[in-house]
Scaffold this motif. Sequence first.
Motif, short mmCIF file in Angstrom:
data_model
loop_
_atom_site.label_atom_id
_atom_site.label_comp_id
_atom_site.label_asym_id
_atom_site.label_seq_id
_atom_site.Cartn_x
_atom_site.Cartn_y
_atom_site.Cartn_z
N ALA A 49 0.83 -1.20 0.00
CA ALA A 49 0.00 0.00 0.00
C ALA A 49 0.87 1.26 0.00
N LEU A 50 1.97 1.23 0.74
CA LEU A 50 2.89 2.37 0.75
C LEU A 50 3.50 2.56 -0.64
N PHE A 51 3.92 1.48 -1.25
CA PHE A 51 4.52 1.53 -2.58
C PHE A 51 3.52 2.10 -3.59
N ILE A 52 2.29 1.62 -3.54
CA ILE A 52 1.25 2.10 -4.45
C ILE A 52 0.97 3.58 -4.20
N SER A 53 0.73 3.93 -2.94
CA SER A 53 0.35 5.32 -2.65
C SER A 53 1.47 6.29 -3.01
N GLU A 54 2.72 5.95 -2.72
CA GLU A 54 3.84 6.83 -3.05
C GLU A 54 3.99 7.02 -4.56
N ASN A 55 3.89 5.93 -5.30
CA ASN A 55 4.07 6.01 -6.75
C ASN A 55 2.93 6.75 -7.44
N TYR A 75 -5.87 15.78 -10.32
CA TYR A 75 -4.56 15.20 -10.01
C TYR A 75 -4.03 15.71 -8.67
N LYS A 76 -4.20 16.99 -8.42
CA LYS A 76 -3.74 17.58 -7.16
C LYS A 76 -4.47 16.95 -5.97
N LYS A 77 -5.77 16.78 -6.11
CA LYS A 77 -6.56 16.16 -5.05
C LYS A 77 -6.11 14.71 -4.82
N ALA A 78 -5.86 13.99 -5.91
CA ALA A 78 -5.39 12.61 -5.80
C ALA A 78 -4.06 12.57 -5.05
N ALA A 79 -3.15 13.45 -5.40
CA ALA A 79 -1.84 13.50 -4.74
C ALA A 79 -1.99 13.80 -3.24
N GLN A 80 -2.88 14.71 -2.90
CA GLN A 80 -3.10 15.06 -1.49
C GLN A 80 -3.67 13.89 -0.70
N ARG A 81 -4.66 13.23 -1.26
CA ARG A 81 -5.27 12.08 -0.56
C ARG A 81 -4.27 10.95 -0.39
N LEU A 82 -3.49 10.70 -1.43
CA LEU A 82 -2.52 9.61 -1.34
C LEU A 82 -1.36 9.96 -0.42
N SER A 83 -1.06 11.23 -0.29
CA SER A 83 -0.04 11.66 0.66
C SER A 83 -0.46 11.29 2.09
N LEU A 84 -1.72 11.49 2.40
CA LEU A 84 -2.23 11.13 3.72
C LEU A 84 -2.12 9.62 3.96
N TRP A 85 -2.47 8.85 2.93
CA TRP A 85 -2.36 7.39 3.07
C TRP A 85 -0.89 6.98 3.22
N ALA A 86 -0.01 7.59 2.46
CA ALA A 86 1.41 7.24 2.56
C ALA A 86 1.93 7.52 3.97
N LYS A 87 1.52 8.64 4.55
CA LYS A 87 1.93 8.97 5.93
C LYS A 87 1.37 7.93 6.90
N GLY A 91 3.77 5.53 9.09
CA GLY A 91 3.62 5.52 10.54
C GLY A 91 3.40 4.11 11.08
N ARG A 92 2.61 3.34 10.38
CA ARG A 92 2.34 1.97 10.82
C ARG A 92 3.60 1.11 10.73
#
Length: 115
Positions: A49-55, A75-87, A91-92
């Motif tokens: 999930a980290l790999f997917i979200s970061e890429n 695209y900007k919204k997608a990047a923002q949402r995925l940034s939250l998931w990557a964090k 963290g996990r």
Amino acid sequence: MQELYKQLHVYLNMEEEIEFNEFDSYYKKVIEYFNEYADEFSEEDIWKALFISENVMSNADHRAKEEKGSKAKKYKKAAQRLSLWAKNFTGRLAQLGYTKEQMNERYESMFEEEV
């Protein structure tokens, strides 16, 4: 998760970029899957999930700078949402005892994985 991970590797190995509609469809599948199952992810799923979200986040961020109008906003919204998931996933992994260096090494090795 494996299907999303496998599809990302297909995209990463393509010569040309996918069209907006395909990107958007993949992004929506990813977000839907994360929203529904993220709390149940195994350690291996968290890595994927980290790999997917970061890429996808990186790609969306790049595309947002290249596009104009509504596509750029999406695209900007997608990047923002995925940034939250990557964090979230980073963290996990930290809670599981991984250091930043270990995370970076594993992340880089995931580009070479056979899927």
